[in-house]
Write a protein that holds these residues in place. Structure first.
Motif, PDB file in Angstrom:
ATOM      1  N   ARG A 188       0.827  -1.199   0.000  1.00 55.04           N
ATOM      2  CA  ARG A 188       0.000   0.000   0.000  1.00 55.04           C
ATOM      3  C   ARG A 188       0.867   1.256   0.000  1.00 55.04           C
ATOM      4  O   ARG A 188       1.947   1.271   0.579  1.00 55.04           O
ATOM      5  CB  ARG A 188      -0.934  -0.002   1.207  1.00 55.04           C
ATOM      6  CG  ARG A 188      -2.005  -1.080   1.159  1.00 55.04           C
ATOM      7  CD  ARG A 188      -2.914  -1.007   2.375  1.00 55.04           C
ATOM      8  NE  ARG A 188      -4.014  -1.964   2.280  1.00 55.04           N
ATOM      9  CZ  ARG A 188      -3.943  -3.233   2.656  1.00 55.04           C
ATOM     10  NH1 ARG A 188      -2.804  -3.693   3.184  1.00 55.04           N
ATOM     11  NH2 ARG A 188      -4.986  -4.043   2.535  1.00 55.04           N
ATOM     12  N   GLY A 189       0.358   2.301  -0.645  1.00 54.01           N
ATOM     13  CA  GLY A 189       1.080   3.569  -0.676  1.00 54.01           C
ATOM     14  C   GLY A 189       0.554   4.454  -1.784  1.00 54.01           C
ATOM     15  O   GLY A 189      -0.396   4.092  -2.504  1.00 54.01           O
ATOM     16  N   PRO A 190       1.139   5.638  -1.971  1.00 54.54           N
ATOM     17  CA  PRO A 190       0.717   6.540  -3.046  1.00 54.54           C
ATOM     18  C   PRO A 190       0.968   5.925  -4.421  1.00 54.54           C
ATOM     19  O   PRO A 190       1.832   5.055  -4.586  1.00 54.54           O
ATOM     20  CB  PRO A 190       1.587   7.790  -2.833  1.00 54.54           C
ATOM     21  CG  PRO A 190       2.040   7.704  -1.408  1.00 54.54           C
ATOM     22  CD  PRO A 190       2.180   6.242  -1.108  1.00 54.54           C
ATOM     23  N   ALA A 191       0.219   6.396  -5.414  1.00 59.32           N
ATOM     24  CA  ALA A 191       0.446   6.003  -6.808  1.00 59.32           C
ATOM     25  C   ALA A 191       1.544   6.881  -7.382  1.00 59.32           C
ATOM     26  O   ALA A 191       1.338   8.072  -7.625  1.00 59.32           O
ATOM     27  CB  ALA A 191      -0.841   6.161  -7.625  1.00 59.32           C
ATOM     28  N   ALA A 192       2.730   6.312  -7.593  1.00 57.43           N
ATOM     29  CA  ALA A 192       3.873   7.098  -8.057  1.00 57.43           C
ATOM     30  C   ALA A 192       3.577   7.751  -9.408  1.00 57.43           C
ATOM     31  O   ALA A 192       3.168   7.090 -10.361  1.00 57.43           O
ATOM     32  CB  ALA A 192       5.112   6.210  -8.166  1.00 57.43           C
ATOM     33  N   VAL A 193       3.790   9.045  -9.491  1.00 64.15           N
ATOM     34  CA  VAL A 193       3.545   9.814 -10.713  1.00 64.15           C
ATOM     35  C   VAL A 193       4.726   9.670 -11.659  1.00 64.15           C
ATOM     36  O   VAL A 193       5.885   9.815 -11.257  1.00 64.15           O
ATOM     37  CB  VAL A 193       3.305  11.302 -10.367  1.00 64.15           C
ATOM     38  CG1 VAL A 193       3.444  12.180 -11.611  1.00 64.15           C
ATOM     39  CG2 VAL A 193       1.931  11.475  -9.733  1.00 64.15           C
TER      40      VAL A 193
END
Length: 355
Positions: A188-193
């Motif tokens: 889980r974590g942010p969606a890397a841009v």
């Protein structure tokens, strides 16, 4: 109505040629000719580089952007530069001050093309970006509706950064099993841009802006949406790409939508790696208490899987993945405007998105 076996059909999806994606089409060359646009006189933009905004609280913005999937490239007391994991030195620039849109920024490869940009009506004096990562110089062009449109030249490109989000997953289909004795596991974590993909405006001067951008820059429609008025068609929305000849480019880097309630920036959008990355990013932002606008869903025009959010200042920003690619041979799609053209699946479109 009685439901019978013949009246219920399973859904279906397919990748179809661009020449048959819309019932009504026109070639790019014919459209440019019909409007008297001379391709060789346009400023040749290379790619969309980054977005620029003014924010009242950079600490609050930074918290959001980190959870949105960006990293900090550089920060001072009054400015912050956020990057993705692509080649751009940064994909989002923010300076401290009252909420304000400062424009999208397109990169240019040659000094000659940059000098052409300096002659576009509305061009302001050149700004040196000596303190920005990668340096370079930039000209801001104020368009007929007052929107700032920026062109950058001479910035050093970076290198693709490694990230766990770029692991390509194998998929198992009923008659094609690619993943054998391998189990999918996620963190889980942010969606890397990766990069900035597109931005656009809601405008009260739609036709004037369409003429301005397509005549001065190598920007051409991919799709034109119209409404019927007194028996005549009136274009009200367009998704536009950079005309890079035979080279393929995103379905749209820029868009315009007619607005009867005032001109404003609509949203800017950033590419992430894949479907799972995007959904995990959605869950992550929701768990942090940020406000969703619309998503997750799949657009029809452009085909992207989308996910829109409000940033802390009330600007709309999007994650997208799996977008279409086009080139000069892709015909312009001509379609009626309507809510049904926005998405093939996903939540009902909210009123806030349409304004």
């Amino acid at each position: 109505m009685e439901v019978t076996e013949s009246s219920v059909k399973a859904n279906h999806g397919a990748s179809v040629p661009d020449t048959s994606a819309s019932r009504e089409q026109i070639s790019q060359a014919h459209w440019l000719q019909s409007r008297g646009i001379k391709a060789e006189e346009r400023v040749q933009l290379t790619r969309l580089s980054h977005m620029r905004y003014q924010h009242p609280d950079l600490d609050v913005l930074s918290d959001f952007m980190l959870n949105f999937g960006m990293t900090v490239a550089k920060r001072t007391e009054s400015e912050v530069w956020f990057r993705g994991y692509g080649v751009d030195q940064y994909v989002y620039y923010a300076t401290k001050g009252p909420k304000k849109f400062l424009g999208g920024v397109f990169a240019i490869d040659s000094k000659e093309e940059f000098e052409k940009a300096l002659k576009v009506p509305g061009a302001l004096p050149v700004q040196k970006l000596s303190e920005d990562p990668g340096g370079g110089q930039m000209v801001t062009i104020v368009d007929p509706d007052g929107f700032p449109f920026n062109v950058i030249f001479g910035q050093e490109t970076g290198e693709d950064a490694s990230t766990p989000a770029t692991t390509k997953l194998r998929a198992n289909y009923p008659h094609e099993k690619q993943r054998l004795r391998e189990f999918n596991r996620f963190e889980r974590g942010p969606a890397a841009v990766h990069k900035v993909g597109h931005f656009g405006y809601s405008t009260e001067r739609f036709e004037e802006l369409l003429s301005f951008y397509t005549s001065h820059f190598n920007i051409v429609p991919t799709d034109l949406l119209y409404m019927e008025h007194d028996g005549h068609r009136m274009d009200v929305t367009t998704f536009m790409h950079l005309d890079l000849g035979q080279n393929h480019t995103d379905h749209h880097s820029f868009f315009l939508g007619a607005s009867p309630i005032g001109s404003h920036v609509h949203h800017c959008s950033f590419e992430v790696f894949d479907y799972d990355t995007q959904h995990l990013g959605h869950q992550w932002l929701a768990s942090k208490g940020y406000r969703s606008v619309w998503g997750v869903g799949r657009h029809i025009l452009g085909s992207q899987i989308f996910d829109y959010w409000w940033d802390p200042a009330g600007n709309m920003v999007e994650h997208y993945t799996d977008g279409d690619l086009v080139n000069e041979d892709t015909p312009i799609g001509i379609l009626p405007a309507g809510h049904e053209s926005l998405a093939i699946w996903g939540p009902e479109v909210p009123l806030a998105f349409l304004q």
